[in-house]
Motif scaffolding. Structure first.
Motif, PDB file in Angstrom:
ATOM      1  N   LEU A 162       7.528 -10.152  -1.890  1.00 49.10           N
ATOM      2  CA  LEU A 162       6.417 -10.129  -2.674  1.00 49.10           C
ATOM      3  C   LEU A 162       5.422  -8.659  -1.666  1.00 49.10           C
ATOM      4  O   LEU A 162       4.615  -9.118  -0.916  1.00 49.10           O
ATOM      5  N   ILE A 163       4.899  -7.509  -1.578  1.00 52.34           N
ATOM      6  CA  ILE A 163       4.123  -6.742  -0.791  1.00 52.34           C
ATOM      7  C   ILE A 163       3.264  -6.880  -1.979  1.00 52.34           C
ATOM      8  O   ILE A 163       3.063  -6.008  -2.440  1.00 52.34           O
ATOM      9  N   GLY A 164       1.859  -6.691  -1.738  1.00 48.67           N
ATOM     10  CA  GLY A 164       0.762  -5.726  -2.247  1.00 48.67           C
ATOM     11  C   GLY A 164      -0.245  -5.317  -1.082  1.00 48.67           C
ATOM     12  O   GLY A 164      -0.432  -5.118  -0.341  1.00 48.67           O
ATOM     13  N   MET A 165      -0.844  -4.172  -2.104  1.00 49.99           N
ATOM     14  CA  MET A 165      -1.758  -3.192  -1.530  1.00 49.99           C
ATOM     15  C   MET A 165      -2.989  -2.852  -2.853  1.00 49.99           C
ATOM     16  O   MET A 165      -2.754  -2.952  -3.822  1.00 49.99           O
ATOM     17  N   ASP A 166      -4.306  -2.637  -2.036  1.00 50.49           N
ATOM     18  CA  ASP A 166      -5.780  -2.169  -2.104  1.00 50.49           C
ATOM     19  C   ASP A 166      -5.757  -0.865  -2.399  1.00 50.49           C
ATOM     20  O   ASP A 166      -6.553  -0.685  -2.624  1.00 50.49           O
ATOM     21  N   VAL A 167      -4.350  -0.052  -2.844  1.00 46.38           N
ATOM     22  CA  VAL A 167      -4.440   1.394  -3.455  1.00 46.38           C
ATOM     23  C   VAL A 167      -3.187   1.055  -4.948  1.00 46.38           C
ATOM     24  O   VAL A 167      -2.713   0.265  -5.169  1.00 46.38           O
ATOM     25  N   PRO A 168      -3.084   2.465  -5.840  1.00 46.62           N
ATOM     26  CA  PRO A 168      -2.939   2.713  -6.732  1.00 46.62           C
ATOM     27  C   PRO A 168      -1.305   2.471  -6.591  1.00 46.62           C
ATOM     28  O   PRO A 168      -0.420   2.412  -8.080  1.00 46.62           O
ATOM     29  N   SER A 169      -0.442   2.757  -5.603  1.00 43.05           N
ATOM     30  CA  SER A 169       0.784   2.753  -5.300  1.00 43.05           C
ATOM     31  C   SER A 169       1.183   2.490  -4.248  1.00 43.05           C
ATOM     32  O   SER A 169       0.840   2.920  -2.656  1.00 43.05           O
ATOM     33  N   VAL A 170       2.245   2.128  -3.928  1.00 43.01           N
ATOM     34  CA  VAL A 170       3.146   1.789  -2.921  1.00 43.01           C
ATOM     35  C   VAL A 170       3.756   3.134  -1.900  1.00 43.01           C
ATOM     36  O   VAL A 170       4.324   3.277  -0.514  1.00 43.01           O
ATOM     37  N   ASP A 171       3.939   4.190  -2.641  1.00 47.37           N
ATOM     38  CA  ASP A 171       4.430   5.687  -2.652  1.00 47.37           C
ATOM     39  C   ASP A 171       3.025   6.705  -2.813  1.00 47.37           C
ATOM     40  O   ASP A 171       2.105   6.612  -3.075  1.00 47.37           O
ATOM     41  N   ARG A 172       3.431   7.686  -1.598  1.00 55.81           N
ATOM     42  CA  ARG A 172       2.649   9.252  -2.326  1.00 55.81           C
ATOM     43  C   ARG A 172       2.202   9.378  -3.708  1.00 55.81           C
ATOM     44  O   ARG A 172       3.180   8.767  -4.648  1.00 55.81           O
ATOM     45  N   ILE A 173       1.115   9.429  -3.213  1.00 56.79           N
ATOM     46  CA  ILE A 173       0.524   9.770  -5.060  1.00 56.79           C
ATOM     47  C   ILE A 173       1.502  10.685  -6.463  1.00 56.79           C
ATOM     48  O   ILE A 173       0.788  10.877  -7.010  1.00 56.79           O
TER      49      ILE A 173
END
Length: 197
Positions: A132-143
């Protein structure tokens, strides 16, 4: 001590451009008040399901709940556009890793761009047994990405995704994570109440 890393849901929360706006309404039934929520599955702090971006992928209800519970590590990747393997090197990784970028701190405004994982980072995480990977942004890819290469690379590696965590007050280190999605049959994602202990 419990750390709530969930972005609060309210009418000011930014959503993906063109996606369903968040709303909460109530109806009075005599002595009882009943609330109703309208929102995208990808509003605020949420889990992605493979069917969100992968034809034939499983839905959120099919992902084992233990993916979202247990030992995790919070790492920092502040001030970088790409997050490579070096971000995660130096210690053994638990099955869950959260990345603190501080690239999206005003949750009333949707970001124009966000830092992303590299494919080399995905390969490194997979080799370490991360699930599991979690990020503090809305996507793991470019917007603006249309083909979502990092979503696909993570899915191919068996790594599930949490997005839009609130890690502003969290010190890097090891924690216990609970971030359970709702059991929504057929859904491409789900809001979560994410906490660290």
């Amino acid at each position: 001590m419990i750390h709530d890393i969930t972005i609060p849901m309210n009418a000011t929360i930014a959503v993906w451009p063109g996606d369903t706006e968040y709303s909460f309404t109530t109806t009075a039934w005599g002595e009882v008040t009943v609330g109703a929520v309208t929102m995208s599955c990808h509003t605020g702090t949420h889990a992605d399901a493979p069917c969100h971006f992968l034809p034939g992928g499983i839905g959120i209800a099919e992902i084992p709940p233990e993916i979202y519970i247990g030992e995790c590590m919070v790492v920092e990747a502040i001030g970088t556009e790409e997050i490579g393997p070096e971000t995660f090197q130096g210690s053994s990784l638990p099955p869950r890793v959260l990345v603190k970028t501080l690239a999206w701190t005003d949750h009333t405004r949707f970001p124009a761009e966000v830092p992303v994982l590299t494919e080399a980072a995905v390969a490194f995480l997979a080799a370490q047994g991360v699930r599991l990977i979690g990020m503090d942004v809305p996507s793991v890819d470019r917007i603006r990405s249309k083909d979502l290469p990092i979503h696909h690379a993570l899915a191919a590696a068996g790594i599930h995704i949490l997005e839009s965590l609130d890690l502003r007050q969290i010190t890097p280190g090891r924690y216990q994570l609970i971030a359970l999605p709702l059991r929504l049959d057929g859904a491409d994602g789900s809001p979560v109440r994410a906490v660290l202990a």
